[in-house]
Write a protein that holds these residues in place. Structure first.
Motif, PDB file in Angstrom:
ATOM      1  N   MET A  92     -12.431  49.063  -6.498  1.00  0.00           N
ATOM      2  CA  MET A  92     -11.197  49.372  -5.375  1.00  0.00           C
ATOM      3  C   MET A  92     -10.174  48.211  -6.627  1.00  0.00           C
ATOM      4  SD  MET A  92     -12.448  47.871  -1.796  1.00  0.00           S
ATOM      5  CE  MET A  92     -13.390  46.663  -2.238  1.00  0.00           C
ATOM      6  N   SER A  93      -9.738  49.315  -7.636  1.00  0.00           N
ATOM      7  CA  SER A  93      -8.683  48.886  -8.515  1.00  0.00           C
ATOM      8  C   SER A  93      -8.457  49.949  -9.670  1.00  0.00           C
ATOM      9  CB  SER A  93     -10.101  47.761  -9.536  1.00  0.00           C
ATOM     10  OG  SER A  93      -8.949  46.807 -11.271  1.00  0.00           O
TER      11      SER A  93
ATOM     12  N   GLN B 286      -8.853  55.304  -4.993  1.00  0.00           N
ATOM     13  CA  GLN B 286      -9.338  53.285  -4.974  1.00  0.00           C
ATOM     14  C   GLN B 286      -8.267  53.247  -4.725  1.00  0.00           C
ATOM     15  OE1 GLN B 286     -11.172  52.183  -8.641  1.00  0.00           O
ATOM     16  NE2 GLN B 286     -12.031  53.616  -9.208  1.00  0.00           N
ATOM     17  N   ARG B 287      -6.246  53.510  -4.553  1.00  0.00           N
ATOM     18  CA  ARG B 287      -5.367  52.244  -3.824  1.00  0.00           C
ATOM     19  C   ARG B 287      -5.929  52.427  -2.528  1.00  0.00           C
ATOM     20  NH1 ARG B 287      -1.148  50.740  -5.685  1.00  0.00           N
ATOM     21  NH2 ARG B 287       0.679  50.390  -4.357  1.00  0.00           N
ATOM     22  N   LYS B 288      -6.705  53.901  -1.444  1.00  0.00           N
ATOM     23  CA  LYS B 288      -6.848  53.043  -0.590  1.00  0.00           C
ATOM     24  C   LYS B 288      -8.324  52.666   0.101  1.00  0.00           C
ATOM     25  CE  LYS B 288      -6.895  57.860   1.487  1.00  0.00           C
ATOM     26  NZ  LYS B 288      -6.899  59.086   1.673  1.00  0.00           N
ATOM     27  N   ALA B 289      -9.154  52.450  -0.945  1.00  0.00           N
ATOM     28  CA  ALA B 289     -10.005  51.904  -0.366  1.00  0.00           C
ATOM     29  C   ALA B 289      -9.563  50.590  -0.782  1.00  0.00           C
ATOM     30  CB  ALA B 289     -11.306  51.534  -1.935  1.00  0.00           C
ATOM     31  N   ARG B 290      -8.853  49.832  -1.184  1.00  0.00           N
ATOM     32  CA  ARG B 290      -8.485  48.464  -1.759  1.00  0.00           C
ATOM     33  C   ARG B 290      -7.275  48.088  -0.607  1.00  0.00           C
ATOM     34  NH1 ARG B 290      -3.819  46.321  -4.290  1.00  0.00           N
ATOM     35  NH2 ARG B 290      -3.108  47.958  -5.179  1.00  0.00           N
TER      36      ARG B 290
ATOM     37  N   ASN C  22       7.543  46.209   5.251  1.00  0.00           N
ATOM     38  CA  ASN C  22       7.314  46.675   3.924  1.00  0.00           C
ATOM     39  C   ASN C  22       6.076  47.672   3.655  1.00  0.00           C
ATOM     40  OD1 ASN C  22      10.467  46.160   4.795  1.00  0.00           O
ATOM     41  ND2 ASN C  22      10.223  45.591   2.628  1.00  0.00           N
ATOM     42  N   ALA C  23       5.986  49.072   3.915  1.00  0.00           N
ATOM     43  CA  ALA C  23       4.580  49.447   3.839  1.00  0.00           C
ATOM     44  C   ALA C  23       4.901  51.224   3.839  1.00  0.00           C
ATOM     45  CB  ALA C  23       3.344  49.623   5.355  1.00  0.00           C
ATOM     46  N   ASP C  24       4.494  51.454   2.964  1.00  0.00           N
ATOM     47  CA  ASP C  24       4.482  53.143   2.395  1.00  0.00           C
ATOM     48  C   ASP C  24       2.729  53.730   2.837  1.00  0.00           C
ATOM     49  OD1 ASP C  24       1.649  52.884   1.163  1.00  0.00           O
ATOM     50  OD2 ASP C  24       3.471  52.923  -0.941  1.00  0.00           O
ATOM     51  N   VAL C  25       3.020  55.197   3.248  1.00  0.00           N
ATOM     52  CA  VAL C  25       1.903  55.603   4.705  1.00  0.00           C
ATOM     53  C   VAL C  25      -0.122  55.279   3.523  1.00  0.00           C
ATOM     54  CG1 VAL C  25       2.961  57.265   4.776  1.00  0.00           C
ATOM     55  CG2 VAL C  25       1.723  58.539   2.873  1.00  0.00           C
ATOM     56  N   ILE C  26      -0.056  54.675   2.932  1.00  0.00           N
ATOM     57  CA  ILE C  26      -1.168  54.300   2.520  1.00  0.00           C
ATOM     58  C   ILE C  26      -1.575  53.268   2.982  1.00  0.00           C
ATOM     59  CG2 ILE C  26      -3.035  54.046   0.182  1.00  0.00           C
ATOM     60  CD1 ILE C  26      -1.436  56.299  -1.539  1.00  0.00           C
ATOM     61  N   ASP C  27      -0.850  52.299   2.548  1.00  0.00           N
ATOM     62  CA  ASP C  27      -0.788  50.329   2.740  1.00  0.00           C
ATOM     63  C   ASP C  27      -0.805  50.765   4.847  1.00  0.00           C
ATOM     64  OD1 ASP C  27       0.818  50.112   0.493  1.00  0.00           O
ATOM     65  OD2 ASP C  27       2.673  49.778   0.943  1.00  0.00           O
ATOM     66  N   CYS C  28      -0.493  51.636   5.288  1.00  0.00           N
ATOM     67  CA  CYS C  28      -0.910  51.390   7.100  1.00  0.00           C
ATOM     68  C   CYS C  28      -1.931  52.218   6.736  1.00  0.00           C
ATOM     69  CB  CYS C  28       0.864  51.562   7.406  1.00  0.00           C
ATOM     70  SG  CYS C  28       1.473  53.067   7.661  1.00  0.00           S
ATOM     71  N   MET C  29      -2.536  52.794   6.503  1.00  0.00           N
ATOM     72  CA  MET C  29      -2.722  53.874   6.841  1.00  0.00           C
ATOM     73  C   MET C  29      -3.766  53.963   7.664  1.00  0.00           C
ATOM     74  SD  MET C  29      -4.139  56.244   3.299  1.00  0.00           S
ATOM     75  CE  MET C  29      -4.257  57.842   4.640  1.00  0.00           C
ATOM     76  N   TYR C  30      -4.157  52.561   7.180  1.00  0.00           N
ATOM     77  CA  TYR C  30      -5.755  52.144   8.020  1.00  0.00           C
ATOM     78  C   TYR C  30      -6.022  51.250   8.828  1.00  0.00           C
ATOM     79  CZ  TYR C  30      -8.104  54.723   4.372  1.00  0.00           C
ATOM     80  OH  TYR C  30      -8.591  55.636   3.692  1.00  0.00           O
ATOM     81  N   TRP C  31      -4.069  51.085   9.190  1.00  0.00           N
ATOM     82  CA  TRP C  31      -4.272  49.794  10.143  1.00  0.00           C
ATOM     83  C   TRP C  31      -4.683  50.260  11.376  1.00  0.00           C
ATOM     84  CZ3 TRP C  31      -2.176  45.142  11.467  1.00  0.00           C
ATOM     85  CH2 TRP C  31      -1.905  44.874  12.425  1.00  0.00           C
TER      86      TRP C  31
END
Length: 229
Positions: free
Chosen positions: A24-25, A84-88, A119-128
């Motif tokens: 996750m890196s 990996q970004r999504k997993a993190r 403040n978030a993009d779609v990747i940041d918040c997709m697993y909210w």
């Protein structure tokens, strides 16, 4: 009818910390150090574009980042970077500090409404919705969906409107990134600067203190502040 007061929370480095772990890196895909990778990944102009909702496709977000890199990035690497970004981000949202969850439950039991402003993009918040934080909050505002970023006073005003509360009934809690404490104060909210998840350099801390009505290092200090605030 007058509502109970509301606590407005930042997300990153206030409630969760998106740490890098093996598999996750993103930086390791390209053989870069974390700081070097983040210099590109968190480029201010690109971040404002995607967090402001101007780029809503996850693959385009990664393409924009890799375009800044001083190296060729293959389609296979692009795919792995995104994975990996999504997993993190998913890991950070699903693995929340238990003391934070207990504190939020205590605030709800006291009658406070809870609202997230991130403040978030779609990747940041997709697993909210997979996060144990999700059921704790009455409302969540993500900048990419609202087309507004902190510290723009309008996103705080919009949040208060959603929650049907006045500035006098509102407290904002955050680690101080993106000028969020200043923005909250400009909207008339009281502010709490928290370093529970991450300590700031001394000079930055001193500046953020100027924008805070309260300062905490233990998240369990917050219910006492809220009860008085």
């Amino acid at each position: 009818m007058k509502t109970a007061g509301c606590c407005f929370f930042d997300l990153f480095f206030t409630l969760i910390k998106p740490e890098y772990f093996p598999d996750m890196s993103e930086n390791e895909v390209l053989g870069l150090g974390i700081e070097e990778w983040e210099a590109y990944a968190e480029d201010k102009a690109l971040y404002h574009k995607r967090a402001g909702g101007l780029v809503m496709e996850e693959t385009k977000i990664m393409e924009d980042i890799t375009r800044l890199l001083p190296m060729q990035v293959s389609p296979l690497q692009q795919k792995e970077l995104l994975r990996q970004r999504k997993a993190r981000m998913r890991h950070a949202l699903r693995n929340v500090d238990g003391r934070i969850l207990e504190m939020l439950e205590q605030l709800k039991l006291s009658g406070r409404k809870l609202c997230l402003i991130s403040n978030a993009d779609v990747i940041d918040c997709m697993y909210w919705k997979e996060s144990p934080l999700f059921p704790c909050f009455d409302k969540a505002l993500f900048s990419c969906c609202e087309k507004l970023l902190k510290s723009d006073v309008r996103i705080y005003q919009r949040a208060m409107q959603y929650m049907n509360c006045t500035p006098e009934q509102s407290i904002f809690i955050g680690d101080g990134g993106s000028g969020e404490l200043r923005g909250a104060k400009n909207a008339g909210m009281k502010t709490v600067f928290t370093e529970y998840l991450e300590r700031k350099p001394e000079e930055q801390r001193r500046e953020l203190m100027k924008e805070a009505d309260w300062y905490i290092t233990d998240i369990w200090e917050l219910p006492g502040i809220v009860s008085k605030g």
